[in-house]
Design a protein around this motif. Structure first.
Motif, PDB file in Angstrom:
ATOM      1  N   GLU A  88       1.033  -1.558  -0.147  1.00 63.12           N
ATOM      2  CA  GLU A  88       0.210   0.065  -0.114  1.00 63.12           C
ATOM      3  C   GLU A  88       0.765   1.027  -0.102  1.00 63.12           C
ATOM      4  OE1 GLU A  88      -2.277   0.065   3.349  1.00 63.12           O
ATOM      5  OE2 GLU A  88      -3.710  -1.562   2.166  1.00 63.12           O
ATOM      6  N   GLN A  89       2.184   1.687   1.192  1.00 65.50           N
ATOM      7  CA  GLN A  89       2.721   2.264   1.290  1.00 65.50           C
ATOM      8  C   GLN A  89       3.617   2.656  -0.659  1.00 65.50           C
ATOM      9  OE1 GLN A  89       5.729   1.839   3.615  1.00 65.50           O
ATOM     10  NE2 GLN A  89       6.712   4.175   3.235  1.00 65.50           N
ATOM     11  N   LEU A  90       3.995   1.363  -0.827  1.00 62.88           N
ATOM     12  CA  LEU A  90       4.498   1.379  -2.246  1.00 62.88           C
ATOM     13  C   LEU A  90       3.388   2.443  -3.390  1.00 62.88           C
ATOM     14  CD1 LEU A  90       7.417   0.535  -4.258  1.00 62.88           C
ATOM     15  CD2 LEU A  90       6.238  -1.092  -4.419  1.00 62.88           C
ATOM     16  N   GLU A  91       1.901   1.635  -3.735  1.00 64.30           N
ATOM     17  CA  GLU A  91       1.699   2.079  -4.109  1.00 64.30           C
ATOM     18  C   GLU A  91       0.911   4.324  -3.835  1.00 64.30           C
ATOM     19  OE1 GLU A  91      -3.433   0.725  -5.644  1.00 64.30           O
ATOM     20  OE2 GLU A  91      -2.528  -0.361  -3.480  1.00 64.30           O
ATOM     21  N   ARG A  92       0.350   4.355  -3.012  1.00 65.71           N
ATOM     22  CA  ARG A  92       0.521   5.743  -2.735  1.00 65.71           C
ATOM     23  C   ARG A  92       1.688   5.770  -3.348  1.00 65.71           C
ATOM     24  NH1 ARG A  92      -0.735   4.073   2.351  1.00 65.71           N
ATOM     25  NH2 ARG A  92       1.158   4.465   3.379  1.00 65.71           N
ATOM     26  N   GLN A  93       3.055   5.811  -3.141  1.00 65.08           N
ATOM     27  CA  GLN A  93       4.384   5.906  -3.707  1.00 65.08           C
ATOM     28  C   GLN A  93       3.863   6.575  -5.678  1.00 65.08           C
ATOM     29  OE1 GLN A  93       7.769   4.724  -2.323  1.00 65.08           O
ATOM     30  NE2 GLN A  93       9.482   6.111  -3.684  1.00 65.08           N
ATOM     31  N   LEU A  94       3.799   5.532  -5.843  1.00 59.18           N
ATOM     32  CA  LEU A  94       3.624   5.965  -7.023  1.00 59.18           C
ATOM     33  C   LEU A  94       2.765   5.847  -7.860  1.00 59.18           C
ATOM     34  CD1 LEU A  94       4.309   1.850  -8.245  1.00 59.18           C
ATOM     35  CD2 LEU A  94       5.613   3.648  -8.395  1.00 59.18           C
ATOM     36  N   ASP A  95       2.117   6.995  -6.813  1.00 58.99           N
ATOM     37  CA  ASP A  95       0.133   7.670  -6.951  1.00 58.99           C
ATOM     38  C   ASP A  95       1.052   9.004  -7.319  1.00 58.99           C
ATOM     39  OD1 ASP A  95      -1.194   5.506  -7.543  1.00 58.99           O
ATOM     40  OD2 ASP A  95      -2.487   5.412  -5.964  1.00 58.99           O
ATOM     41  N   SER A  96       1.502   9.691  -6.018  1.00 64.20           N
ATOM     42  CA  SER A  96       2.478  10.375  -5.894  1.00 64.20           C
ATOM     43  C   SER A  96       3.060  10.985  -6.978  1.00 64.20           C
ATOM     44  CB  SER A  96       3.064  10.672  -4.339  1.00 64.20           C
ATOM     45  OG  SER A  96       3.670  12.226  -4.383  1.00 64.20           O
ATOM     46  N   SER A  97       4.706   9.567  -7.484  1.00 61.91           N
ATOM     47  CA  SER A  97       5.581  10.022  -8.298  1.00 61.91           C
ATOM     48  C   SER A  97       4.318  10.088  -9.243  1.00 61.91           C
ATOM     49  CB  SER A  97       6.008   9.018  -8.725  1.00 61.91           C
ATOM     50  OG  SER A  97       6.744   9.055  -7.002  1.00 61.91           O
ATOM     51  N   LEU A  98       3.424   9.328 -10.121  1.00 61.26           N
ATOM     52  CA  LEU A  98       2.930   9.725 -11.429  1.00 61.26           C
ATOM     53  C   LEU A  98       2.163  10.819 -10.976  1.00 61.26           C
ATOM     54  CD1 LEU A  98       1.484   8.187 -14.221  1.00 61.26           C
ATOM     55  CD2 LEU A  98      -0.411   7.771 -12.080  1.00 61.26           C
ATOM     56  N   LYS A  99       0.986  12.261 -10.396  1.00 61.87           N
ATOM     57  CA  LYS A  99       0.693  13.096 -10.444  1.00 61.87           C
ATOM     58  C   LYS A  99       1.703  14.072 -10.490  1.00 61.87           C
ATOM     59  CE  LYS A  99      -3.478  12.045  -6.968  1.00 61.87           C
ATOM     60  NZ  LYS A  99      -3.172  12.099  -5.986  1.00 61.87           N
ATOM     61  N   GLN A 100       3.437  14.206 -10.074  1.00 61.38           N
ATOM     62  CA  GLN A 100       3.958  14.649 -10.227  1.00 61.38           C
ATOM     63  C   GLN A 100       4.708  14.430 -11.721  1.00 61.38           C
ATOM     64  OE1 GLN A 100       4.830  17.071  -7.668  1.00 61.38           O
ATOM     65  NE2 GLN A 100       6.472  18.167  -8.533  1.00 61.38           N
ATOM     66  N   ILE A 101       4.731  13.794 -12.067  1.00 61.89           N
ATOM     67  CA  ILE A 101       5.151  13.626 -13.332  1.00 61.89           C
ATOM     68  C   ILE A 101       3.921  14.304 -14.022  1.00 61.89           C
ATOM     69  CG2 ILE A 101       6.101  11.679 -15.737  1.00 61.89           C
ATOM     70  CD1 ILE A 101       6.453   9.875 -13.540  1.00 61.89           C
ATOM     71  N   ARG A 102       2.890  14.243 -14.008  1.00 65.46           N
ATOM     72  CA  ARG A 102       1.971  14.511 -15.119  1.00 65.46           C
ATOM     73  C   ARG A 102       1.598  16.466 -14.741  1.00 65.46           C
ATOM     74  NH1 ARG A 102      -3.028  10.395 -13.958  1.00 65.46           N
ATOM     75  NH2 ARG A 102      -2.162   8.554 -15.376  1.00 65.46           N
ATOM     76  N   SER A 103       1.644  16.546 -14.221  1.00 64.91           N
ATOM     77  CA  SER A 103       2.298  18.032 -13.277  1.00 64.91           C
ATOM     78  C   SER A 103       3.309  18.377 -14.436  1.00 64.91           C
ATOM     79  CB  SER A 103       1.510  18.098 -11.659  1.00 64.91           C
ATOM     80  OG  SER A 103       2.474  19.685 -11.753  1.00 64.91           O
ATOM     81  N   ASN A 104       4.239  17.854 -14.031  1.00 60.69           N
ATOM     82  CA  ASN A 104       5.645  18.815 -14.275  1.00 60.69           C
ATOM     83  C   ASN A 104       5.081  18.602 -16.195  1.00 60.69           C
ATOM     84  OD1 ASN A 104       6.930  18.572 -12.338  1.00 60.69           O
ATOM     85  ND2 ASN A 104       7.691  17.359 -12.541  1.00 60.69           N
ATOM     86  N   LYS A 105       4.912  17.519 -16.793  1.00 59.26           N
ATOM     87  CA  LYS A 105       4.550  17.480 -18.627  1.00 59.26           C
ATOM     88  C   LYS A 105       2.998  18.341 -18.532  1.00 59.26           C
ATOM     89  CE  LYS A 105       2.661  14.321 -21.547  1.00 59.26           C
ATOM     90  NZ  LYS A 105       2.313  13.208 -21.910  1.00 59.26           N
ATOM     91  N   THR A 106       2.492  18.927 -18.195  1.00 61.77           N
ATOM     92  CA  THR A 106       1.477  19.643 -18.123  1.00 61.77           C
ATOM     93  C   THR A 106       1.866  21.361 -17.904  1.00 61.77           C
ATOM     94  OG1 THR A 106      -0.426  17.943 -16.949  1.00 61.77           O
ATOM     95  CG2 THR A 106      -0.215  20.679 -17.861  1.00 61.77           C
TER      96      THR A 106
END
Length: 263
Positions: free
Chosen positions: A126-144
């Motif tokens: 679960e902690q790994l999943e939350r970390q991946l979600d946070s990383s994905l949001k950050q990547i999408r924000s940087n891409k946008t």
């Protein structure tokens, strides 16, 4: 005879031990004093008896200063001697810490890539999943953000190109407008010249001898003596026909003259 050699071992008799201690103590204190005076040396002597009584001698005014100097010389040299070994030990401990951190980061990286997940429990997953979600949001924000920056740059470049084109068009229009003004001025000047020369042309047209006919020889019509202003509108075929008629007339007149002369 000389004194015999004394065997160095503990004196078992208590009284004799006390007497020997007193004698040798006094002799040792005397020797320390003599050494400090004769050699100008800093001497400190500390003696504790079996009962715990303190006997001391110091060639200076303070025993504490002499002891402090002794500590600086003895323990300072000891620290200098042990410094390379301590530095090596410290660096080795630092190496072990860094190694453990690197191993932990490598393990986390493998887990993020979906490897070695069998050793993780539900909480770690679960902690790994939350970390991946946070990383994905950050990547999408940087891409946008990067896409918006690129769009802003393109829009700024397009505006710059449009402004440059407008400036070029304005400059071209100004050049054409100047040429039109120059042409208008030239036409106006030409019209003024025409108006000024109009009376002169009219006077010349009135004085031109349009009614005068060219002289003709007896019975011969020469079209070459016609006025040049009248010959401009003649066609080549008309001229040929005129020339043929004139030649025929001339031949007829000549024949009549010959017949009249012979008769």
């Amino acid at each position: 005879m000389g004194r015999g050699k004394v065997e160095l071992k503990r004196i078992e008799n208590k009284i004799n031990r006390q007497v020997t201690f007193a004698k040798r103590r006094n002799g040792l204190l005397k020797k320390a004093y003599e050494l400090s005076v004769l050699c100008d040396a800093e001497v400190a002597l500390i003696i504790f008896s079996t009962r715990g009584k303190l006997y001391e001698f110091c060639s200076t005014n303070s025993m504490a200063k002499t002891l402090e100097r002794y500590q600086r010389c003895s323990y300072g040299a000891l620290e200098v001697n042990h410094q390379p070994e301590m530095e090596t030990q410290r660096r080795y401990q630092e190496y072990l810490k860094l190694k453990s951190k690197v191993e932990a980061l490598q393990k986390t990286q493998r887990n993020l890539l979906g490897e070695e997940l069998e050793q993780l429990d539900m909480k770690d997953l679960e902690q790994l999943e939350r970390q991946l979600d946070s990383s994905l949001k950050q990547i999408r924000s940087n891409k946008t953000q990067q896409m918006l920056d690129q769009l802003s740059d393109l829009q700024r470049k397009a505006n710059s190109v449009m402004v440059t084109q407008e400036e070029m068009l304005l400059e071209t229009n100004n050049i054409l407008r100047n040429k039109v003004e120059v042409l208008k001025k030239s036409m106006n000047q030409f019209e003024e010249i025409n108006i000024a020369l109009q009376p002169t042309w009219e006077a010349r047209e009135q004085n031109a001898p349009y009614n005068c006919h060219p002289p003709q020889s007896e019975g011969y019509y020469d079209p070459t003596h016609l006025n040049s202003t009248l010959r401009i509108s003649y066609d080549s075929s008309v001229l040929n026909e005129a020339g043929g008629v004139a030649g025929t007339s001339a031949q007829n007149a000549t024949s009549e003259l010959m017949h009249g002369w012979m008769a």
